[in-house]
Motif scaffolding. Structure first.
Motif, PDB file in Angstrom:
ATOM      1  N   GLN A  91       0.740  -1.253  -0.254  1.00  0.00           N
ATOM      2  CA  GLN A  91       0.287   0.276   0.280  1.00  0.00           C
ATOM      3  C   GLN A  91       1.125   0.835  -0.169  1.00  0.00           C
ATOM      4  OE1 GLN A  91      -1.616  -0.481   3.270  1.00  0.00           O
ATOM      5  NE2 GLN A  91      -3.557  -2.006   3.070  1.00  0.00           N
ATOM      6  N   THR A  92       0.503   1.973  -0.193  1.00  0.00           N
ATOM      7  CA  THR A  92       1.460   3.954   0.014  1.00  0.00           C
ATOM      8  C   THR A  92       1.432   4.001   1.450  1.00  0.00           C
ATOM      9  OG1 THR A  92      -0.058   4.571  -2.658  1.00  0.00           O
ATOM     10  CG2 THR A  92       0.439   6.108  -0.936  1.00  0.00           C
ATOM     11  N   VAL A  93       2.572   3.987   1.868  1.00  0.00           N
ATOM     12  CA  VAL A  93       2.913   4.447   2.931  1.00  0.00           C
ATOM     13  C   VAL A  93       3.396   5.403   3.260  1.00  0.00           C
ATOM     14  CG1 VAL A  93       3.189   1.759   3.507  1.00  0.00           C
ATOM     15  CG2 VAL A  93       5.300   3.277   3.208  1.00  0.00           C
ATOM     16  N   ASP A  94       3.095   6.578   4.266  1.00  0.00           N
ATOM     17  CA  ASP A  94       4.375   7.543   4.989  1.00  0.00           C
ATOM     18  C   ASP A  94       5.685   7.175   5.236  1.00  0.00           C
ATOM     19  OD1 ASP A  94       3.839  10.293   7.173  1.00  0.00           O
ATOM     20  OD2 ASP A  94       4.720  10.218   5.106  1.00  0.00           O
ATOM     21  N   GLU A  95       6.557   7.307   4.882  1.00  0.00           N
ATOM     22  CA  GLU A  95       8.112   6.057   5.083  1.00  0.00           C
ATOM     23  C   GLU A  95       8.883   8.096   5.648  1.00  0.00           C
ATOM     24  OE1 GLU A  95       9.485   4.759   1.807  1.00  0.00           O
ATOM     25  OE2 GLU A  95      10.254   6.652   1.049  1.00  0.00           O
ATOM     26  N   ARG A  96       9.860   7.463   6.320  1.00  0.00           N
ATOM     27  CA  ARG A  96      10.920   8.292   6.846  1.00  0.00           C
ATOM     28  C   ARG A  96      12.140   7.931   6.200  1.00  0.00           C
ATOM     29  NH1 ARG A  96       9.191  12.699   9.381  1.00  0.00           N
ATOM     30  NH2 ARG A  96      11.192  13.930   9.063  1.00  0.00           N
ATOM     31  N   THR A 145      -3.406  -3.001 -10.063  1.00  0.00           N
ATOM     32  CA  THR A 145      -3.068  -2.424  -8.312  1.00  0.00           C
ATOM     33  C   THR A 145      -2.152  -1.475  -8.791  1.00  0.00           C
ATOM     34  OG1 THR A 145      -1.022  -4.682  -7.955  1.00  0.00           O
ATOM     35  CG2 THR A 145      -4.435  -4.073  -7.752  1.00  0.00           C
ATOM     36  N   LEU A 146      -0.352  -1.293  -9.567  1.00  0.00           N
ATOM     37  CA  LEU A 146       0.169  -0.789  -9.577  1.00  0.00           C
ATOM     38  C   LEU A 146      -0.083   0.476 -10.548  1.00  0.00           C
ATOM     39  CD1 LEU A 146       3.008  -3.475 -10.986  1.00  0.00           C
ATOM     40  CD2 LEU A 146       3.032  -2.389  -9.264  1.00  0.00           C
ATOM     41  N   VAL A 147       0.430   1.962  -9.849  1.00  0.00           N
ATOM     42  CA  VAL A 147      -0.232   2.730  -9.342  1.00  0.00           C
ATOM     43  C   VAL A 147       0.718   3.596 -11.451  1.00  0.00           C
ATOM     44  CG1 VAL A 147       0.091   5.513  -9.228  1.00  0.00           C
ATOM     45  CG2 VAL A 147      -0.569   3.278  -7.867  1.00  0.00           C
ATOM     46  N   PHE A 148       2.129   3.244 -11.094  1.00  0.00           N
ATOM     47  CA  PHE A 148       2.816   3.804 -12.776  1.00  0.00           C
ATOM     48  C   PHE A 148       3.172   2.727 -13.671  1.00  0.00           C
ATOM     49  CE2 PHE A 148       3.611   6.309  -9.161  1.00  0.00           C
ATOM     50  CZ  PHE A 148       3.451   7.707  -9.265  1.00  0.00           C
ATOM     51  N   SER A 149       2.331   1.753 -13.253  1.00  0.00           N
ATOM     52  CA  SER A 149       2.943   0.931 -14.720  1.00  0.00           C
ATOM     53  C   SER A 149       2.729   1.151 -15.737  1.00  0.00           C
ATOM     54  CB  SER A 149       1.981  -0.870 -14.222  1.00  0.00           C
ATOM     55  OG  SER A 149       2.532  -1.465 -15.100  1.00  0.00           O
ATOM     56  N   GLY A 150       1.789   1.516 -16.065  1.00  0.00           N
ATOM     57  CA  GLY A 150       0.759   2.377 -17.587  1.00  0.00           C
ATOM     58  C   GLY A 150       1.062   3.349 -17.739  1.00  0.00           C
ATOM     59  N   PHE A 190       7.882  -7.544 -18.096  1.00  0.00           N
ATOM     60  CA  PHE A 190       7.128  -7.790 -17.301  1.00  0.00           C
ATOM     61  C   PHE A 190       6.537  -6.785 -16.631  1.00  0.00           C
ATOM     62  CE2 PHE A 190       7.929 -11.841 -18.865  1.00  0.00           C
ATOM     63  CZ  PHE A 190       7.278 -12.523 -18.924  1.00  0.00           C
ATOM     64  N   SER A 191       6.054  -5.776 -16.214  1.00  0.00           N
ATOM     65  CA  SER A 191       5.355  -4.599 -15.293  1.00  0.00           C
ATOM     66  C   SER A 191       4.626  -5.380 -14.297  1.00  0.00           C
ATOM     67  CB  SER A 191       5.394  -3.453 -15.871  1.00  0.00           C
ATOM     68  OG  SER A 191       4.532  -2.157 -14.859  1.00  0.00           O
ATOM     69  N   THR A 192       4.839  -6.255 -13.374  1.00  0.00           N
ATOM     70  CA  THR A 192       3.815  -6.868 -12.521  1.00  0.00           C
ATOM     71  C   THR A 192       4.532  -7.220 -11.119  1.00  0.00           C
ATOM     72  OG1 THR A 192       2.545  -9.082 -12.026  1.00  0.00           O
ATOM     73  CG2 THR A 192       4.350  -9.181 -13.590  1.00  0.00           C
ATOM     74  N   HIS A 193       4.130  -7.334 -10.169  1.00  0.00           N
ATOM     75  CA  HIS A 193       4.234  -8.113  -8.919  1.00  0.00           C
ATOM     76  C   HIS A 193       5.431  -9.761  -9.159  1.00  0.00           C
ATOM     77  CE1 HIS A 193       1.667  -5.169  -6.729  1.00  0.00           C
ATOM     78  NE2 HIS A 193       0.418  -6.008  -7.773  1.00  0.00           N
ATOM     79  N   GLY A 194       6.477  -9.708  -8.146  1.00  0.00           N
ATOM     80  CA  GLY A 194       7.030 -10.877  -8.375  1.00  0.00           C
ATOM     81  C   GLY A 194       6.979 -12.169  -6.496  1.00  0.00           C
ATOM     82  N   ALA A 209      -2.756 -12.660 -14.874  1.00  0.00           N
ATOM     83  CA  ALA A 209      -3.780 -12.303 -14.372  1.00  0.00           C
ATOM     84  C   ALA A 209      -5.122 -13.114 -13.874  1.00  0.00           C
ATOM     85  CB  ALA A 209      -4.917 -11.354 -15.962  1.00  0.00           C
ATOM     86  N   ASP A 210      -4.727 -14.558 -14.402  1.00  0.00           N
ATOM     87  CA  ASP A 210      -5.587 -15.812 -13.855  1.00  0.00           C
ATOM     88  C   ASP A 210      -4.096 -17.068 -13.182  1.00  0.00           C
ATOM     89  OD1 ASP A 210      -3.643 -16.278 -16.031  1.00  0.00           O
ATOM     90  OD2 ASP A 210      -4.733 -17.879 -16.786  1.00  0.00           O
TER      91      ASP A 210
END
Length: 355
Positions: A91-96, A145-150, A190-194, A209-210
């Motif tokens: 998820q998007t998180v607030d990081e330091r 789910t990837l914001v910048f994959s496009g 491949f722009s995806t999850h691993g 996808a499947d």
């Protein structure tokens, strides 16, 4: 690994984030003193010119580490800044985070380091490395789910704008379609999850996808055409801890399947910095004519130094020609220039395996 897994399990915890970043800093400093500093010094003493290609065969648990990012000349300040991040698989998180100012000298500032599982793998990859990179497969964000994959996919496709391109985006990126396209295209992106198979190598996989394309399924492929696979996803180069000497991971599996060169990652990577790194990589490879190892190295240096370097900021405008709308390109570049990606977490995780 303890610090990494605590953060991986609690990505929204700023203390876990800070501990992982600090541990990564400390590990890279140690790695420079214990391994890469002496190696770099020896190579320089032998007269190897700066920037020359050096292939590494890391033994045992050294295969878990980004040897190319070891700090070989320290002398930096640190600044604690609050940042927003989107992590692949998180998820998007607030990081330091601890930011390097100015950047340390890392091993890749001296030489271009690549990796091979073994001398035998290198020998068998040589004939396949002559294949031309004349067509492209892009697997783009299968689960959405990837914001910048496009934006990443658009940049990659733009680099192949005069050649055949097959794009499998979203739900179209099924296992059957992907495996068929892998057997027909020269470059596989491949722009995806691993996922790493930390204790069971067969659980290493990339998300489609499947379902997941697993390491055993990769082993079973017989690929006669691909020249390069780019696994722009989390943990795609992590070897199994059950037998690290064998380097059982997705890159070695793809090499055994017939792909001579693979780009992958050693940890859960950031979505925005990964998209920008890939855009730089294809820019230097396809537009500037660099060989793959040199293009990845240059992309990592640009991502690391871009926030402080006026030259990098100026050249970034060259990427405005990506095949995307002017509004999309502008938003992406604005985000990239506003962010500081100097910490090794953002750029050091990717490595090139093979030829």
């Amino acid at each position: 690994l303890g610090a990494y897994w605590r953060w991986r399990g609690n990505p929204g915890d700023p203390q876990a984030q800070a501990a992982w970043f600090a541990t990564l800093d400390g590990m890279l400093a140690w790695l420079g003193q214990a391994v890469m500093g002496p190696l770099v010094a020896r190579l320089e003493a032998l007269g190897l010119p700066q920037g020359a290609l050096v292939r590494l065969i890391p033994g045992g648990w050294l295969g878990l580490l980004p040897l190319h990012a070891a700090v070989v000349d320290r002398g930096l300040q640190t600044v604690d800044r609050g940042l927003q991040t989107v992590d692949r698989g998180m998820q998007t998180v607030d990081e330091r985070s601890v930011i390097h100012r100015p950047p340390s000298t890392h091993a890749l500032d001296r030489y271009t380091f690549t990796y091979v599982p073994s001398a035998q793998a290198l020998y068998h990859a040589r004939p396949q490395a002559a294949r031309p990179a004349e067509s492209l497969l892009v697997v783009d964000n299968p689960d959405g789910t990837l914001v910048f994959s496009g934006q990443e996919a658009e940049a990659v496709q733009h680099a192949f704008r005069d050649l055949p391109v097959t794009t499998l985006a979203g739900k179209r990126a099924t296992k059957a379609r992907t495996q068929r396209a892998m057997s027909e295209c020269r470059v596989l992106h491949f722009s995806t999850h691993g996922r790493a198979g930390w204790t069971e190598s067969e659980r290493s996989s990339i998300k489609l996808a499947d379902g997941e394309l697993t390491l055993p399924e990769v082993f079973a492929l017989r690929l006669e055409y691909p020249r390069l696979a780019v696994l722009s996803a989390c943990e795609t180069s992590v070897p199994s801890l059950e037998n690290p000497e064998e380097v059982e991971a997705l890159p070695s599996g793809l090499m055994l399947a017939g792909v001579p060169g693979v780009v992958g990652s050693l940890w859960a990577v950031n979505d925005l910095s990964t998209a920008l790194l890939m855009a730089w990589f294809y820019h230097f490879w396809r537009e500037q004519g660099m060989d793959v190892p040199y293009a990845l190295r240059q992309a990592q240096i640009y991502l690391r130094d871009g926030h402080q370097s006026e030259a990098v900021q100026a050249e970034m405008e060259a990427l405005a020609g990506w095949r995307m709308s002017a509004e999309q390109a502008g938003d992406f570049l604005n985000l990239a220039t506003l962010r500081d990606f100097a910490h090794p977490y953002y750029w050091a995780g990717f490595m090139f395996t093979g030829l």
